[in-house]
Structure formats: structure tokens, C-alpha cells
Write a protein that holds these residues in place. Structure first.
Motif, PDB file in Angstrom:
ATOM      1  N   GLY C  30      -4.319  -1.350   1.144  1.00  0.00           N
ATOM      2  CA  GLY C  30      -4.157  -0.805  -0.203  1.00  0.00           C
ATOM      3  C   GLY C  30      -2.873  -1.191  -0.898  1.00  0.00           C
ATOM      4  O   GLY C  30      -2.636  -0.762  -2.024  1.00  0.00           O
ATOM      5  N   MET C  55     -13.187  -3.446  12.716  1.00  0.00           N
ATOM      6  CA  MET C  55     -12.300  -3.953  11.659  1.00  0.00           C
ATOM      7  C   MET C  55     -10.836  -3.946  12.082  1.00  0.00           C
ATOM      8  O   MET C  55     -10.015  -4.625  11.482  1.00  0.00           O
ATOM      9  N   ALA C  69     -10.036  -7.684  10.316  1.00  0.00           N
ATOM     10  CA  ALA C  69      -9.421  -7.787   8.985  1.00  0.00           C
ATOM     11  C   ALA C  69      -8.474  -6.626   8.706  1.00  0.00           C
ATOM     12  O   ALA C  69      -7.520  -6.749   7.948  1.00  0.00           O
ATOM     13  N   SER C  91       8.009 -11.510   8.502  1.00  0.00           N
ATOM     14  CA  SER C  91       8.528 -12.008   7.216  1.00  0.00           C
ATOM     15  C   SER C  91       7.927 -11.270   6.025  1.00  0.00           C
ATOM     16  O   SER C  91       8.295 -11.524   4.884  1.00  0.00           O
ATOM     17  N   VAL C 153     -17.589 -10.011  -1.094  1.00  0.00           N
ATOM     18  CA  VAL C 153     -17.848 -10.158   0.340  1.00  0.00           C
ATOM     19  C   VAL C 153     -16.847  -9.288   1.096  1.00  0.00           C
ATOM     20  O   VAL C 153     -15.771  -8.976   0.604  1.00  0.00           O
ATOM     21  N   GLY C 181      11.498  -9.919   0.683  1.00  0.00           N
ATOM     22  CA  GLY C 181      11.406 -10.569  -0.618  1.00  0.00           C
ATOM     23  C   GLY C 181      10.225 -11.496  -0.688  1.00  0.00           C
ATOM     24  O   GLY C 181       9.768 -12.013   0.324  1.00  0.00           O
TER      25      GLY C 181
HETATM   26  C1  LIG Z   1       6.764  -4.141  -1.715  1.00  0.00           C
HETATM   27  C2  LIG Z   1       5.769  -5.167  -1.284  1.00  0.00           C
HETATM   28  C3  LIG Z   1       6.210  -6.274  -0.595  1.00  0.00           C
HETATM   29  C4  LIG Z   1       5.305  -7.234  -0.170  1.00  0.00           C
HETATM   30  N1  LIG Z   1       5.773  -8.313   0.504  1.00  0.00           N
HETATM   31  C5  LIG Z   1       4.904  -9.249   0.924  1.00  0.00           C
HETATM   32  C6  LIG Z   1       5.366 -10.389   1.628  1.00  0.00           C
HETATM   33  O1  LIG Z   1       6.561 -10.540   1.889  1.00  0.00           O
HETATM   34  N2  LIG Z   1       4.466 -11.311   2.021  1.00  0.00           N
HETATM   35  C7  LIG Z   1       3.134 -11.172   1.765  1.00  0.00           C
HETATM   36  O2  LIG Z   1       2.353 -12.036   2.153  1.00  0.00           O
HETATM   37  N3  LIG Z   1       2.664 -10.112   1.097  1.00  0.00           N
HETATM   38  C8  LIG Z   1       3.529  -9.149   0.664  1.00  0.00           C
HETATM   39  N4  LIG Z   1       3.050  -8.078  -0.040  1.00  0.00           N
HETATM   40  C9  LIG Z   1       1.644  -8.069  -0.453  1.00  0.00           C
HETATM   41  C10 LIG Z   1       0.690  -7.316   0.465  1.00  0.00           C
HETATM   42  O3  LIG Z   1       1.272  -6.145   0.966  1.00  0.00           O
HETATM   43  C11 LIG Z   1       0.220  -8.134   1.638  1.00  0.00           C
HETATM   44  O4  LIG Z   1      -0.221  -9.386   1.180  1.00  0.00           O
HETATM   45  C12 LIG Z   1      -0.898  -7.455   2.433  1.00  0.00           C
HETATM   46  O5  LIG Z   1      -1.306  -8.295   3.478  1.00  0.00           O
HETATM   47  C13 LIG Z   1      -2.089  -7.091   1.604  1.00  0.00           C
HETATM   48  O6  LIG Z   1      -2.974  -6.415   2.468  1.00  0.00           O
HETATM   49  P1  LIG Z   1      -3.617  -4.987   2.132  1.00  0.00           P
HETATM   50  O7  LIG Z   1      -4.487  -4.650   3.276  1.00  0.00           O
HETATM   51  O8  LIG Z   1      -2.591  -4.000   1.780  1.00  0.00           O
HETATM   52  O9  LIG Z   1      -4.440  -5.369   0.857  1.00  0.00           O
HETATM   53  P2  LIG Z   1      -5.290  -4.456  -0.129  1.00  0.00           P
HETATM   54  O10 LIG Z   1      -4.424  -3.990  -1.229  1.00  0.00           O
HETATM   55  O11 LIG Z   1      -6.056  -3.443   0.617  1.00  0.00           O
HETATM   56  O12 LIG Z   1      -6.282  -5.560  -0.647  1.00  0.00           O
HETATM   57  C14 LIG Z   1      -5.863  -6.717  -1.359  1.00  0.00           C
HETATM   58  C15 LIG Z   1      -7.094  -7.476  -1.858  1.00  0.00           C
HETATM   59  O13 LIG Z   1      -7.848  -7.965  -0.762  1.00  0.00           O
HETATM   60  C16 LIG Z   1      -9.136  -7.402  -0.743  1.00  0.00           C
HETATM   61  N5  LIG Z   1      -9.449  -7.103   0.642  1.00  0.00           N
HETATM   62  C17 LIG Z   1      -8.646  -6.470   1.549  1.00  0.00           C
HETATM   63  N6  LIG Z   1      -9.247  -6.416   2.743  1.00  0.00           N
HETATM   64  C18 LIG Z   1     -10.459  -7.009   2.595  1.00  0.00           C
HETATM   65  C19 LIG Z   1     -11.557  -7.253   3.465  1.00  0.00           C
HETATM   66  N7  LIG Z   1     -11.535  -6.886   4.756  1.00  0.00           N
HETATM   67  N8  LIG Z   1     -12.649  -7.873   2.957  1.00  0.00           N
HETATM   68  C20 LIG Z   1     -12.692  -8.268   1.662  1.00  0.00           C
HETATM   69  N9  LIG Z   1     -11.685  -8.064   0.798  1.00  0.00           N
HETATM   70  C21 LIG Z   1     -10.583  -7.446   1.251  1.00  0.00           C
HETATM   71  C22 LIG Z   1      -9.056  -6.182  -1.607  1.00  0.00           C
HETATM   72  O14 LIG Z   1     -10.291  -5.845  -2.175  1.00  0.00           O
HETATM   73  C23 LIG Z   1      -8.054  -6.597  -2.638  1.00  0.00           C
HETATM   74  O15 LIG Z   1      -8.647  -7.360  -3.646  1.00  0.00           O
HETATM   75  C24 LIG Z   1       3.933  -7.094  -0.463  1.00  0.00           C
HETATM   76  C25 LIG Z   1       3.502  -5.966  -1.147  1.00  0.00           C
HETATM   77  C26 LIG Z   1       4.385  -5.005  -1.558  1.00  0.00           C
HETATM   78  C27 LIG Z   1       3.881  -3.807  -2.276  1.00  0.00           C
END
Ligand SMILES: Cc1cc2nc3c(=O)[nH]c(=O)nc-3n(C[C@H](O)[C@H](O)[C@H](O)COP(=O)(O)OP(=O)(O)OC[C@H]3O[C@@H](n4cnc5c(N)ncnc54)[C@H](O)[C@@H]3O)c2cc1C
Ligand code: FES
Ligand code: FES
Lengths: 136, 159, 272
Positions: C30, C55, C69, C91, C153, C181
């Protein structure tokens, strides 16, 4: 000769005024470390409304059309404020010193000149998601 | 739209509230439970002042969908005090001037707690890493790092 | 406008809910979805979750590794068998983001994010997805090229062969704020060696295009060679080929093009 009114702060410091050479705890510290210091955002007033600003996603772009219809229809939205509602910006440094020239609008007119420039402001019952519509 | 019932443990007490779909945990804590200790800074994950512990792990409450904490334990700064006494971290923050405006302090304390719960004797680098998701605009971080190290060593203030 | 949250125990049902509704978004950790909701993104009206344990499973015992995932970066960091992935996992974000963010969400993270995906791309990973009609396996490279069309998907897991040796896999993220960062650029390389020759070179770049991409010209410069100074120079010179970086607050496209070769050279020569 100024009379020292020691009684005024009697409960906050020693009467002898010997402060040099020892640490003094700040008065607000206890509130800070317990999370009880009140901040602007912690106020809950009767009938309080929230304002959310919709900002430009582009560094420089013409505002051809600002469509607020969806926002206006949204539940809990009280008012959508557009540039025409606030023709004069009273809050820039230049206007505060009566410079005369006022070229920085509160809300963008015709054109946005930086990413994040305010375009419309939405007043709603709660902060929870006033809608967003980005202009091109 | 119907609200969803939600139950979880809040600082050791069971709470039950009704949330709108999509409500984040920060709003649920502040507006529905009335725990104002987690702060709203950005709502974007960038500042860390909304940090809370969920089942002991550091999370950003602004980016946590409230419904995902059903049945879990949420700890905030409000639960840190040990009865009438300050937690050693709170004591150390106060003694080391680790708060100026205090707005980042709730998040800093929770991030520091998450670290010390896992690693009671962290190195300076580990402290820096542990608070790297928390922004402080006032202190320049040094007093905060010193406070966490002081709390870890059980010592009082370092001058 | 509140959204509807739907939680399914079966991934099949979650996938069906996603594919049948254009305004449905899957919620991983999220960290990006909630950002959008907090900002009032009206394109999302349904949030879908899947509580199936598959998952969040990690299978790292054999030569082929599978990460569900929903596996978070914090979980990767406590897994000994995944030591080679600790650098990319560490990182990302601060500790809270690592406790929340998932491997699956990272596949969709826009520039400057997606660091873990860069590592996955260098490892030639395969993505298992579940669509409305059924499941399939798709090469990560191909998945990323069609990422905009992958809405609807459900990603179940990502899998890849474990690198033969610790030096074979390398990772480097260039950021302005340390220890956290967004990336200026991110680089990962997998250089399996047979005898003294590199066989199956993979070089992946982040923030050099709208999604992580392979640096195919650099891979060609490495393939079949030994990793000596002239090979490294040739690969570094080719690094920028085929890239299309953008400008953002962290760096300009010009700057990214200028430095990508420099950092690839450092990555390949093991320089700090
Ligand atoms: C303060 C901050 C710092 C961050 N720093 C970094 C960083 O340094 N490097 C980096 O790479 N990222 C960073 N991020 C971005 C993010 O947190 C990461 O990329 C993280 O891996 C996203 O995963 P999530 O599960 O939170 O994604 P979500 O917010 O849950 O989902 C992101 C998107 O992917 C889709 N999705 C998620 N899981 C699935 C699934 N199983 N099947 C289909 N669709 C899916 C969702 O529908 C949505 O569109 C940062 C974010 C924040 C808020
Ligand atoms: S309010 Fe949650 S990180 Fe800033
Ligand atoms: S004390 Fe003001 S932000 Fe940290």
C-alpha cells in the motif's frame, strides 16, 4: 531601577535566579516527548471544515479548462474556490508591504508557472479525499 | 456507502470503530479513536511523523489501510509511558534536547523503540539507519541520535 | 468518495475482481496505493486484497528461488539464503517502507522507484500472473515492456535462478540522500562465469527509462569475454545505448546519461 517581580514566575523557576552552570529543562519538553503538545492540526473545532488545494502537476502549462464539476458533486464538499473567487492575493510579501504590483495570484489564472502551483481549493467536511482533477 | 466495522488492539486496549473504505490508519487513530499522538505531516510516506508499531514492527500509519490492522496490535506514542513514568527513550529525548518544535518526536520515538526492541545496543550507524525514514526540520538529528544512544546505554544525558 | 475494500482468500477470486473492474487496484503493502488514495485519486474506486498465504511465501532452499508477490523487503533482509538480495532490499526507503513495501508492488513502482525490480531484471526473473482467464508465467523483461497494460492482472510471485556465486551478482543504487532517497539511477548486473568467460551477462538499469530496462548493448560487450579492463570500458561505453531517461527533481536526463557509464564501470570493477 526595574523592580524584579519574582512572584510572577514563582512556580517556574527558583527564586534565587541561580541558573548559570546547570541544565534547565524546557517547559514544552514534557509535552513533546509524550505527544501531548497541541499543534495546529490537533484542533477540533465545532463545525470545522478542511481545505485542500489542487496543485499543478506540470512545471509550466496553460490552463485551458478547469473542470470542478466532479468535485462539486462529491459528497461532503461545501465549496470549490477558483481563481476568480480570490482575484487579489493579499498574502504575498509584495502586497503586504503595499508595493503596488501584485503579480502572484493565490490560485493560478490561465497559466501555471511551477509544479505544485495552486489551481483550485476545495472546502470539505472532512479531509478524507476531496477529489482531484488535473488540468492539462 | 456502508462503513466497515474494525477491531484492533490500541496500546494494549481493544477498540472497535466503524471506518469508511479507504480510510488510513492515521485518520482512524486521530479522528475516530482520538489518539492525537501520531501526527499528520505529509500523508505520503515522506516524513515519518505518523509512525506507529503494528505487531511490533514500524509502519507508516498514513500509508496503512485501516482495515488491514483488524485483529492486530497498534502501538503509538500514547502507549509509551510506563504508568506515570516516562519511558527511558522519552527521558533521554528530554534530557538530550532531542525535540525542538516536537512535531517529528512521536515518529522518532516510535522508530527508536522499534530499533531498541530488536537491538538493545545499537551502533551509531544503526541508529541513523533506524530513523532514516523520519524527517526532523529542527534539531539537525545529532541530539536525536545521541538521545537514542543514551537510552540504549541506560545512561543519563551526555552533555 | 470512499472506496470499497474487497478481501479474498483465494487469489483466483482476487484476480477475477481485478480483471472485471477497471477502477479496481490491488493493495500490496500500500505504500503507493495509499499515497494515491490520500491524494484523492478518483481513478481508484475498489481496493482488492488477497489473504492467500502463497502470496507471502519465500522459497529459497533450492537453486530456483520464488518470492511471493506480498513478500516485504524486511523479510528478505532476515533471510540468510537471500544474502545476495540484501543490498537491493536495504536500498529501499526507510525501515517503515521496508516493513510495508512488497516485491510485487515494486514491479509497478514508477521512476524514481523500482530498485528491487532492477535486481530482479538482472537475475532474469519470471513473473507468475493470474489474470481473469487463468495463470501464466511471463519473463520480467516482457512484463515490464507491457506494464501499462498489466492493470487487471494479479502478480502471484516472482522466481529466478540463484546466482552461482556471490560475486556474480552486483547491485548499486545512486541516491542523493543517504541512507535513504529516490534513485538518481540504479544498476544491477549478473555475470555468470564459465572458465574465465562471462556467459549469460545481464545488466539492468533503473531510472534510465519509464520502467527498469536491460542494457543490451552493455550485455553484448560483456558476453563471452573475461571481465578485464578493456571489457569493462567497452561495456561502460555502451551503457547508455537504448536508454530514454527523464528529468525529475533528483537529476536531469542529461545527467543520468552522463553518469550511467561511470557507475557501470565502478560496478563491474568492484569499486566502491
Ligand atoms: C517514503 C517512501 C520511500 C520509498 N523509497 C523507495 C525506494 O527507495 N526504492 C523503491 O524501489 N521504492 C521506494 N518506494 C516506493 C514503494 O514503497 C516500493 O516501490 C514498494 O515496493 C511498493 O510496494 P507496495 O507493496 O507498497 O505497493 P502498493 O502500493 O501496494 O502497490 C503499488 C502498485 O502495484 C500494484 N500491485 C501491488 N502488488 C500487486 C500484485 N501482487 N499484483 C498486481 N498488482 C500489484 C498495485 O495495484 C499498485 O498499482 C518508496 C515509497 C515511499 C512512500
Ligand atoms: S504523515 Fe505519514 S509519513 Fe508523513
Ligand atoms: S523537533 Fe521540530 S521537526 Fe524535529
Amino acid at each position: 531601577m526595574l523592580e524584579l517581580r519574582k512572584d510572577i514566575f514563582a512556580d517556574e523557576r527558583d527564586d534565587n535566579l541561580k541558573e548559570i552552570g546547570k541544565g534547565t529543562q524546557r517547559q514544552d519538553m514534557l509535552g513533546h516527548v509524550t505527544g501531548t503538545s497541541p499543534y495546529f492540526d490537533d484542533h477540533k473545532l465545532q463545525g470545522m471544515l478542511h481545505l485542500k488545494v489542487v496543485r499543478s502537476a506540470h512545471p509550466h502549462a496553460r490552463l485551458r479548462r478547469v473542470d470542478t464539476s466532479e468535485a462539486e458533486r462529491s459528497q461532503g464538499v461545501r465549496r470549490v474556490i477558483r481563481a476568480s473567487d480570490v482575484p487579489r492575493n493579499l498574502n504575498t510579501l509584495l502586497s503586504l508591504i503595499n508595493f503596488g504590483k501584485d503579480d502572484e495570484p493565490s490560485l493560478a489564472v490561465d497559466k501555471v508557472r511551477y509544479k505544485g502551483e495552486p489551481i483550485v481549493a476545495i472546502v470539505a467536511d472532512s479531509r478524507a479525499r476531496p477529489t482531484r482533477r488535473l488540468p492539462r | 456507502m456502508a462503513k466497515t466495522p474494525l477491531q484492533f488492539r490500541h496500546n494494549g486496549r481493544d477498540v472497535a470503530i466503524f471506518v469508511d473504505g479507504g480510510t488510513n490508519l492515521l485518520v482512524a487513530l486521530r479522528e475516530l479513536i482520538g489518539d492525537m499522538t501520531p501526527k499528520f505531516g505529509c500523508g505520503q510516506g515522506g516524513c515519518g511523523t505518523c509512525s506507529v508499531l503494528i505487531d511490533g514492527e514500524l509502519h507508516l500509519s498514513c500509508l496503512t489501510l485501516a482495515e488491514t490492522v483488524a485483529g492486530r496490535s497498534v502501538e503509538t506514542l500514547d502507549g509509551l509511558k510506563e504508568g506515570p513514568n516516562l519511558h527511558p527513550l522519552q527521558r533521554a529525548f528530554a534530557d538530550n534536547f532531542a525535540a525542538q518544535c516536537g512535531y517529528c518526536t512521536p515518529g522518532m520515538l516510535m522508530a527508536a523503540k522499534a530499533l531498541l526492541d530488536r537491538n538493545p545496543q545499537p551502533s551509531r550507524a544503526e541508529v541513523v539507519e533506524a530513523i532514516s525514514g523520519n524527517i526532523c526540520r529542527c534539531t539537525g538529528y545529532e541530539p536525536i541520535i545521541n538521545a537514542v544512544l543514551a537510552a540504549a546505554s541506560g545512561g543519563r544525558a551526555r552533555a | 468518495m470512499p472506496v470499497t475494500v474487497k478481501t479474498f482468500t483465494s487469489t483466483h477470486d482476487a484476480a477475477a475482481a481485478l480483471s472485471s473492474d477497471r477502477s479496481a487496484r490491488y493493495l500490496g503493502g500500500g505504500t503507493l496505493v495509499m499515497r494515491a488514495l490520500n491524494e484523492g485519486d478518483i481513478s481508484i474506486s475498489t481496493v482488492v486484497r488477497a489473504s492467500d498465504h502463497a502470496m507471502t511465501r519465500i522459497d529459497a532452499t533450492g537453486s530456483r528461488i520464488t518470492l511471493g508477490a506480498g513478500v516485504t523487503f524486511a523479510r528478505i533482509l532476515v533471510e540468510r539464503d537471500l544474502a545476495f538480495l540484501h543490498a537491493p532490499a536495504r536500498s529501499i526507503g526507510g525501515p517503515a517502507v521496508r516493513n510495508m513495501g512488497t516485491v510485487g508492488g515494486n514491479l509497478f513502482a514508477p521512476v524514481p522507484y523500482g530498485d528491487f525490480t532492477v535486481a530482479m531484471l538482472a537475475l532474469d526473473a519470471t513473473v507468475s500472473v493470474q489474470g481473469g482467464l487463468g495463470g501464466r508465467e511471463i519473463a520480467l523483461d516482457e512484463f515490464l515492456q507491457s506494464r501499462d497494460r498489466q492493470t487487471g492482472v494479479l502478480v502471484l510471485a516472482i522466481s529466478f535462478a540463484k546466482p552461482g556465486s556471490a560475486e556474480a551478482f552486483r547491485y548499486r543504487k545512486i541516491a542523493r540522500i543517504k541512507p535513504k532517497g529516490g534513485a538518481v539511477i540504479t544498476l544491477a548486473a549478473h555475470l555468470p562465469v564459465n572458465g574465465s568467460r562471462i556467459v549469460g551477462a545481464r545488466v539492468a538499469l533503473g531510472s534510465m527509462a519509464p520502467t527498469p530496462i536491460r542494457a543490451r548493448a552493455a550485455e553484448r560487450a560483456l558476453e563471452g569475454r573475461s571481465l578485464d579492463a578493456s571489457t569493462i570500458s567497452a561495456a561502460a561505453a555502451a551503457a547508455v545505448e537504448g536508454t530514454s531517461p527523464g528529468d525529475n527533481a533528483l537529476a536531469s536526463a542529461w545527467y543520468r546519461r552522463e553518469i550511467v557509464g561511470v557507475h557501470l564501470k565502478r560496478l563491474l570493477s568492484g569499486q566502491e
